[in-house]
Write a protein that holds these residues in place. Structure first.
Motif, PDB file in Angstrom:
ATOM      1  N   TYR A  47      53.505  -9.271  70.687  1.00 22.98           N
ATOM      2  CA  TYR A  47      52.672  -8.203  71.264  1.00 22.98           C
ATOM      3  C   TYR A  47      53.141  -7.888  72.690  1.00 22.98           C
ATOM      4  CZ  TYR A  47      48.550  -6.099  73.451  1.00 22.98           C
ATOM      5  OH  TYR A  47      47.705  -5.283  74.163  1.00 22.98           O
ATOM      6  N   LEU A  48      53.345  -8.918  73.490  1.00 16.64           N
ATOM      7  CA  LEU A  48      53.789  -8.697  74.870  1.00 16.64           C
ATOM      8  C   LEU A  48      55.156  -8.013  74.907  1.00 16.64           C
ATOM      9  CD1 LEU A  48      52.720 -12.021  76.651  1.00 16.64           C
ATOM     10  CD2 LEU A  48      51.654  -9.756  76.864  1.00 16.64           C
ATOM     11  N   ILE A  49      56.055  -8.423  74.031  1.00 14.46           N
ATOM     12  CA  ILE A  49      57.401  -7.854  74.001  1.00 14.46           C
ATOM     13  C   ILE A  49      57.383  -6.440  73.422  1.00 14.46           C
ATOM     14  CG2 ILE A  49      59.697  -8.058  72.952  1.00 14.46           C
ATOM     15  CD1 ILE A  49      59.244 -11.164  73.077  1.00 14.46           C
ATOM     16  N   ASP A  50      56.825  -6.291  72.215  1.00 15.78           N
ATOM     17  CA  ASP A  50      56.908  -5.022  71.484  1.00 15.78           C
ATOM     18  C   ASP A  50      55.968  -3.941  72.007  1.00 15.78           C
ATOM     19  OD1 ASP A  50      58.685  -6.464  69.961  1.00 15.78           O
ATOM     20  OD2 ASP A  50      57.513  -6.387  68.116  1.00 15.78           O
ATOM     21  N   GLU A  51      54.763  -4.327  72.419  1.00 17.23           N
ATOM     22  CA  GLU A  51      53.756  -3.327  72.815  1.00 17.23           C
ATOM     23  C   GLU A  51      53.662  -3.156  74.330  1.00 17.23           C
ATOM     24  OE1 GLU A  51      52.711  -1.951  70.034  1.00 17.23           O
ATOM     25  OE2 GLU A  51      53.467  -3.634  68.854  1.00 17.23           O
ATOM     26  N   LYS A  52      53.900  -4.222  75.071  1.00 11.49           N
ATOM     27  CA  LYS A  52      53.676  -4.187  76.517  1.00 11.49           C
ATOM     28  C   LYS A  52      54.965  -4.235  77.332  1.00 11.49           C
ATOM     29  CE  LYS A  52      49.215  -3.919  76.293  1.00 11.49           C
ATOM     30  NZ  LYS A  52      48.473  -2.782  76.898  1.00 11.49           N
ATOM     31  N   GLY A  53      56.122  -4.310  76.660  1.00 12.15           N
ATOM     32  CA  GLY A  53      57.406  -4.194  77.343  1.00 12.15           C
ATOM     33  C   GLY A  53      57.832  -5.399  78.172  1.00 12.15           C
ATOM     34  N   PHE A  54      57.309  -6.570  77.857  1.00 11.83           N
ATOM     35  CA  PHE A  54      57.717  -7.778  78.587  1.00 11.83           C
ATOM     36  C   PHE A  54      59.075  -8.242  78.068  1.00 11.83           C
ATOM     37  CE2 PHE A  54      53.323  -7.664  79.588  1.00 11.83           C
ATOM     38  CZ  PHE A  54      53.126  -8.448  80.707  1.00 11.83           C
ATOM     39  N   PRO A  55      60.025  -8.510  78.951  1.00 11.52           N
ATOM     40  CA  PRO A  55      61.334  -9.005  78.509  1.00 11.52           C
ATOM     41  C   PRO A  55      61.236 -10.459  78.014  1.00 11.52           C
ATOM     42  CG  PRO A  55      61.452  -8.088  80.738  1.00 11.52           C
ATOM     43  CD  PRO A  55      60.012  -8.227  80.392  1.00 11.52           C
ATOM     44  N   ALA A  56      61.737 -10.709  76.822  1.00  9.69           N
ATOM     45  CA  ALA A  56      61.732 -12.068  76.270  1.00  9.69           C
ATOM     46  C   ALA A  56      62.496 -13.021  77.185  1.00  9.69           C
ATOM     47  CB  ALA A  56      62.337 -12.075  74.866  1.00  9.69           C
ATOM     48  N   SER A  57      63.508 -12.500  77.876  1.00  7.70           N
ATOM     49  CA  SER A  57      64.335 -13.347  78.747  1.00  7.70           C
ATOM     50  C   SER A  57      63.570 -13.881  79.962  1.00  7.70           C
ATOM     51  CB  SER A  57      65.554 -12.567  79.220  1.00  7.70           C
ATOM     52  OG  SER A  57      65.150 -11.438  79.967  1.00  7.70           O
ATOM     53  N   LEU A  58      62.392 -13.303  80.240  1.00  4.28           N
ATOM     54  CA  LEU A  58      61.593 -13.753  81.388  1.00  4.28           C
ATOM     55  C   LEU A  58      60.397 -14.600  80.950  1.00  4.28           C
ATOM     56  CD1 LEU A  58      61.652 -10.537  83.619  1.00  4.28           C
ATOM     57  CD2 LEU A  58      63.084 -12.586  83.787  1.00  4.28           C
ATOM     58  N   MET A  59      60.436 -15.090  79.704  1.00  4.56           N
ATOM     59  CA  MET A  59      59.342 -15.911  79.181  1.00  4.56           C
ATOM     60  C   MET A  59      59.809 -17.348  78.975  1.00  4.56           C
ATOM     61  SD  MET A  59      57.696 -13.487  76.269  1.00  4.56           S
ATOM     62  CE  MET A  59      56.928 -11.933  76.678  1.00  4.56           C
TER      63      MET A  59
END
Length: 156
Positions: A47-59
């Motif tokens: 959800y954070l990646i696909d809907e809210k644009g959070f980069p997976a590389s920063l998780m």
């Protein structure tokens, strides 16, 4: 298989090993036993990646921290573009009610990370708050901001 969550529906890579279903964690790049809490975590990360644009590389999943000589792990820590901690997310299984104890847990973790945003989710209910360290308080947000909104607020 698992509870339909209050999140968009995503597809995941799964496999069965020794009678247990495992799900692929795209952040840690490995398969994990699929527990109810892991189901919430994997869906919320998507959800954070696909809907809210959070980069997976920063998780970072299960980021270690030390409090009073005890080791703990935050379920998810999200960093900003400068690689400073921006948000902590605490996950619970869908059947676990989110209580004051849950918020106390994430607040204790934030003594170490000092992030401006905290999220608690059991997949059914999601709570996001913004911490104001100067005023020593917090406020709940109506919805989870996008990564770009957080970066513009934090001027990152």
């Amino acid at each position: 298989m698992f509870t339909q969550l209050n999140l968009p529906t995503y597809s995941f890579r799964t496999k069965q090993v020794e009678g247990k279903i495992q799900i692929f964690d795209q952040i840690r790049k490995k398969y994990l036993v699929l527990t109810p809490e892991e189901w919430v975590r994997q869906n919320f990360i998507r959800y954070l990646i696909d809907e809210k644009g959070f980069p997976a590389s920063l998780m970072v999943v299960e980021a270690g921290l030390k409090l009073n000589q005890n080791q703990f792990r935050a379920d998810l820590v999200v960093y900003n573009k400068s690689r400073s901690p921006l948000m902590i997310v605490e996950f619970k299984a869908p059947e676990i009610k989110i209580t004051q104890k849950t918020f106390d847990q994430i607040a204790r973790y934030n003594l170490t990370f000092e992030v401006p945003y905290l999220i608690v989710s059991n997949g059914m209910n999601h709570y996001c708050c913004q911490v104001d360290f100067e005023k020593r308080n917090y406020r709940f947000l109506q919805e989870i901001p996008t990564f770009m909104e957080l970066c513009s607020v934090e001027n990152l």
